[in-house]
Scaffold this motif. Structure first.
Motif, PDB file in Angstrom:
ATOM      1  N   VAL A 142      64.340 -10.525  48.035  1.00 46.02           N
ATOM      2  CA  VAL A 142      64.936 -11.210  49.181  1.00 46.02           C
ATOM      3  C   VAL A 142      66.446 -11.036  49.238  1.00 46.02           C
ATOM      4  CG1 VAL A 142      65.216 -13.440  50.310  1.00 46.02           C
ATOM      5  CG2 VAL A 142      63.062 -12.887  49.196  1.00 46.02           C
ATOM      6  N   ARG A 145      68.267  -8.240  51.141  1.00 48.96           N
ATOM      7  CA  ARG A 145      67.974  -8.250  52.572  1.00 48.96           C
ATOM      8  C   ARG A 145      68.641  -9.416  53.289  1.00 48.96           C
ATOM      9  NH1 ARG A 145      63.028  -5.760  54.251  1.00 48.96           N
ATOM     10  NH2 ARG A 145      62.468  -4.120  52.815  1.00 48.96           N
ATOM     11  N   LEU A 146      68.931 -10.458  52.511  1.00 49.97           N
ATOM     12  CA  LEU A 146      69.539 -11.654  53.087  1.00 49.97           C
ATOM     13  C   LEU A 146      70.842 -11.305  53.800  1.00 49.97           C
ATOM     14  CD1 LEU A 146      68.304 -14.451  52.638  1.00 49.97           C
ATOM     15  CD2 LEU A 146      70.172 -14.909  51.081  1.00 49.97           C
ATOM     16  N   THR A 149      70.291  -9.379  57.080  1.00 50.83           N
ATOM     17  CA  THR A 149      69.882 -10.214  58.209  1.00 50.83           C
ATOM     18  C   THR A 149      71.068 -11.018  58.735  1.00 50.83           C
ATOM     19  OG1 THR A 149      67.617 -10.373  57.479  1.00 50.83           O
ATOM     20  CG2 THR A 149      68.415 -12.138  58.867  1.00 50.83           C
ATOM     21  N   VAL A 306      63.247 -11.576  63.516  1.00 52.05           N
ATOM     22  CA  VAL A 306      62.041 -11.054  62.865  1.00 52.05           C
ATOM     23  C   VAL A 306      61.466  -9.852  63.619  1.00 52.05           C
ATOM     24  CG1 VAL A 306      59.696 -11.595  62.167  1.00 52.05           C
ATOM     25  CG2 VAL A 306      61.489 -13.273  61.855  1.00 52.05           C
ATOM     26  N   VAL A 317      65.300  -9.783  56.095  1.00 49.14           N
ATOM     27  CA  VAL A 317      64.323 -10.746  55.584  1.00 49.14           C
ATOM     28  C   VAL A 317      63.095 -10.816  56.489  1.00 49.14           C
ATOM     29  CG1 VAL A 317      64.002 -13.109  54.820  1.00 49.14           C
ATOM     30  CG2 VAL A 317      66.238 -12.087  54.685  1.00 49.14           C
ATOM     31  N   GLY A 318      63.308 -10.689  57.812  1.00 54.98           N
ATOM     32  CA  GLY A 318      62.204 -10.793  58.759  1.00 54.98           C
ATOM     33  C   GLY A 318      61.144  -9.745  58.493  1.00 54.98           C
ATOM     34  N   MET A 321      59.254 -10.487  55.423  1.00 57.34           N
ATOM     35  CA  MET A 321      58.292 -11.570  55.598  1.00 57.34           C
ATOM     36  C   MET A 321      57.027 -11.064  56.286  1.00 57.34           C
ATOM     37  SD  MET A 321      58.758 -15.306  57.217  1.00 57.34           S
ATOM     38  CE  MET A 321      57.408 -16.473  57.124  1.00 57.34           C
ATOM     39  N   VAL A 332      56.570 -14.549  48.269  1.00 60.51           N
ATOM     40  CA  VAL A 332      57.594 -13.941  49.121  1.00 60.51           C
ATOM     41  C   VAL A 332      57.621 -14.637  50.476  1.00 60.51           C
ATOM     42  CG1 VAL A 332      58.335 -11.810  50.218  1.00 60.51           C
ATOM     43  CG2 VAL A 332      57.331 -11.739  47.953  1.00 60.51           C
ATOM     44  N   CYS A 336      60.869 -16.536  52.127  1.00 60.77           N
ATOM     45  CA  CYS A 336      61.411 -16.186  53.439  1.00 60.77           C
ATOM     46  C   CYS A 336      61.346 -17.383  54.381  1.00 60.77           C
ATOM     47  CB  CYS A 336      60.636 -15.018  54.038  1.00 60.77           C
ATOM     48  SG  CYS A 336      60.761 -13.512  53.104  1.00 60.77           S
TER      49      CYS A 336
ATOM     50  N   ILE B 146      58.055 -18.557  62.452  1.00 56.28           N
ATOM     51  CA  ILE B 146      58.030 -18.523  60.985  1.00 56.28           C
ATOM     52  C   ILE B 146      56.856 -19.336  60.464  1.00 56.28           C
ATOM     53  CG2 ILE B 146      59.355 -19.102  58.929  1.00 56.28           C
ATOM     54  CD1 ILE B 146      60.549 -16.872  60.627  1.00 56.28           C
TER      55      ILE B 146
END
Lengths: 366, 304
Positions: A142, A145-146, A149, A306, A317-318, A321, A332, A336, B146
């Motif tokens: 994660v 990628r955080l 994003t 996302v 992150v999208g 996920m 995971v 997310c 989400i």
């Protein structure tokens, strides 16, 4: 008679403004005013703390919901993850690692404690029935990628917020003109479009027909800032188109709502110029709704990311996920979901607090 | 002369005016409707016909596979074929049935759950109201896409779990609205009169409150349908919604998306993924136009 009435009100208005501006406390009356103001400031602070507390409680409850996700898994999940060929021992070890042998309450405490230290457990993917474990810690998946994003969201915000505010305020000023009507139809249409439709139209136009920008946003950590921005222009543009529509409509509504209030009409009747009415009378009161609109839309933006990330294969992150959901990699997904929910709650909280702080009415005694 | 003259003023005043029938009234309203509302009605009718008569209209079967994958647009396959050789036009028409059907079912379910809970909360106004409202607050704090993704990873992506999950998530929004409008009605005297004469909860919900909050709920139904539709399309596009071989617009976009890169050589092929996406956009635009008009009609609501 009417004009006399207005002159009276005017006179009172000027007097009250003079008194308000003088910092000296000449009389007992003034002192009480200052004291009550201090009291009001306290009231504002306590309201803010109440909101913060409420936000924390919400976050806590949301974390419980996200945690309980793993409890709702059907049947023997260990066997499903490890495959049919897994031996009894590996399944037992896996179940123990997940803590399925302990009561849910303690598991939650363990989990939230670990999360607070940045440990989200290990990913389900990469585990084999033979017991060899090639899985990676969730945080390693994660974390890189955080920032990607957040970079995309920030880039979009930098582009979208000024455009939306400009369009919204001008549409409110010239309302019912052709400009306003055109903008209104355009935004209604954009709101109705799914994000991927906008994204693919942009790819078709600027990615393939006139290849100005790359249609795959391949971001790597060693890229220079300019290259990163160049690579993420199309995803940012997609998000901008989607979000500007929302933000503009809300800004327009907020301003129009304000321009309808009696004190604006009063200023207009006094003969003040439109510019002065907007800058001196409307804007100070408009900051609260506008700031709320911005924060609210940024919250929306973080989620809208996302779909756009998947379209442009943007390593955020999208996308992670969505991949985790299709492979049912629960740890995971949890990490997310927690990230998105926390950002969403935080931004909404910020919107709330800005609304309280910038509301001048709360700072003046009635 | 006096024989012919049967007119009497008192008779004209006294005669009962013939009421217009419901059909006539609707027609009069429709004639006054703006162009946008008419466009909305036409779009929705078109989609409804496509969805209902899909097997009659579509030239080929939903999952019929032909020899040539990614065939060009020609007379046999008007919109070409997809990655495993299924006719795109047929799938588009069947997709209308599947996607709209699932979205409608989800919206109905969301209104059933959210609406009844909202009415109960508005009538109760006590601990039950507090409990449901605070619960909904927490659920609404999680962004819906989400939340849907998380639940789908747990329950798997079947059509039923999709309907249930989206319905539950969207029912929170329906609950908020229903409660907000029903609270104002629930304090009316006639509701109290009904309570006093001993009517049950179900009667008060259906006969006393519901008829009075219908207009905002109908408008919300249209808007909610759009949201549900877009959510399901997005999830299918992400590959976790409606699963193949069921034809669905979201997944059709995903399956043929790679064709876009050949736009320079064959612009028609590049448009293939945009057609289902455009179909999604068009229906939401249509519903929005209709709802806009209905809102203005029912409450005189304008954004000024």
């Amino acid at each position: 008679m009417t004009s006399k009435y207005f002159r009276d009100v005017d006179q009172k208005f000027i007097l009250s403004r003079k008194r308000y501006k003088s910092p000296k406390c000449n009389s007992v009356h003034d002192v009480t005013i200052w004291l009550s103001k201090a009291h009001l400031v306290n009231a504002v602070i306590s309201t803010i703390f109440k909101r913060l507390g409420l936000g924390l409680i919400t976050l806590f409850l949301v974390s419980i919901i996200i945690f309980s996700a793993i409890n709702m898994l059907p049947g023997d999940f260990g066997q499903a993850v490890l495959g049919q060929a897994a031996t009894e021992e590996t399944v037992a070890v896996f179940r123990k690692e997940l803590g399925l042998d302990k009561p849910a309450f303690f598991r939650y405490l363990d989990w939230i404690g670990a999360v607070a230290q940045g440990d989200f457990g290990t990913s389900f993917s990469g585990r084999a029935s033979s017991g060899i474990d090639r899985s990676r810690p969730v945080i390693d998946l994660v974390a890189p990628r955080l920032s990607n994003t957040l970079f995309l969201a920030a880039l979009t915000a930098v582009i979208a917020v000024p455009i939306a505010l400009f369009l919204g305020i001008t549409a409110a000023l010239w309302r019912n003109s052709w400009y306003d009507k055109g903008a209104s139809v355009a935004t209604l249409t954009t709101i109705s479009f799914p994000e991927f439709f906008v994204a693919y139209i942009l790819i078709l136009l600027f990615g393939t027909l006139w290849p100005l920008f790359p249609s795959l946003a391949d971001i790597r950590p060693d890229m220079a800032m300019a290259d990163r921005i160049y690579a993420s222009i199309l995803p940012a543009a997609t998000l901008t188109l989607v979000i500007v529509a929302h933000m503009m409509r809300m800004t327009r509504a907020a301003i129009i709502n304000l321009l309808a209030s009696p004190y604006i009409e009063m200023a207009r009747l006094k003969g003040e110029t439109p510019r002065r009415i907007i800058l001196k009378h409307a804007l100070p009161n408009a900051w609260a709704p506008i700031a709320t609109v911005i924060a609210f839309n940024l919250a929306y933006l973080v989620v809208g990311v996302v779909v756009v990330e998947v379209v442009f294969v943007y390593p955020g992150v999208g996308q992670l996920m969505v991949d985790a959901v299709s492979s049912r990699d629960i740890p995971v997904v949890q990490a997310c979901a927690l990230f998105f929910a926390a950002t969403y709650i935080l931004l909404n909280l910020v919107a709330d607090i800005i609304g309280i702080v910038t509301n001048p009415r709360l700072l003046h005694p009635k | 002369m006096s024989k012919q003259n049967t007119y009497s003023p008192s008779a004209e005043v006294g005669s009962v005016r013939t009421r217009r029938t419901r059909k006539q009234r609707i027609w009069i309203e429709l004639k006054k409707a703006p162009v946008s509302a008419w466009v909305g009605i036409l779009i929705i009718t078109f989609y409804a016909v496509m969805a209902i008569f899909a097997p009659l209209i579509a030239p080929y079967g939903e999952a019929e596979v032909f020899d040539v994958p990614f065939a060009q647009w020609d007379d046999t396959h008007w919109l070409g074929t997809d990655q495993i050789g299924r006719d795109v036009l047929s799938r588009l028409i069947f997709g209308a049935r599947n996607t709209i059907g699932i979205a409608l079912a989800t919206t109905f379910l969301a209104f059933l759950i959210g609406g009844s809970l909202g009415l109960i909360a508005a009538i109760n106004r006590g601990w039950l109201d507090q409990l449901i409202s605070r619960g909904v607050d927490v659920l609404m704090a999680i962004p819906s896409l989400i939340f849907a993704l998380m639940l789908l990873s747990i329950f798997g992506s079947s059509a039923w779990s999709l309907i249930m999950i989206i319905a539950v998530i969207d029912s929170t929004r329906v609950f908020r609205l229903t409660r907000a409008v029903a609270v104002n009605v629930a304090v009316m005297d006639y509701v109290e009169a009904a309570t006093v004469r001993g009517e049950g909860l179900g009667w008060i919900m259906r006969k006393e409150i519901l008829p009075n909050i219908m207009p905002p709920l109908v408008a919300e139904f249209g808007l909610r349908f759009c949201f549900v539709f877009l959510t399901i399309a997005s999830l299918s596009f992400l590959g976790v919604g409606i699963q193949p071989p069921t034809a669905d617009w979201g997944s059709m976009v995903r399956e043929t998306a790679q064709l876009i890169q050949f736009a320079k050589y064959d612009i028609k092929a590049a448009l293939t993924p945009l057609i289902p996406a455009g179909a999604i956009a068009l229906i939401t635009v249509g519903v929005n136009f209709l709802v806009d008009w209905f809102l203005q009609k029912s409450s005189g609501l304008r954004d000024e």
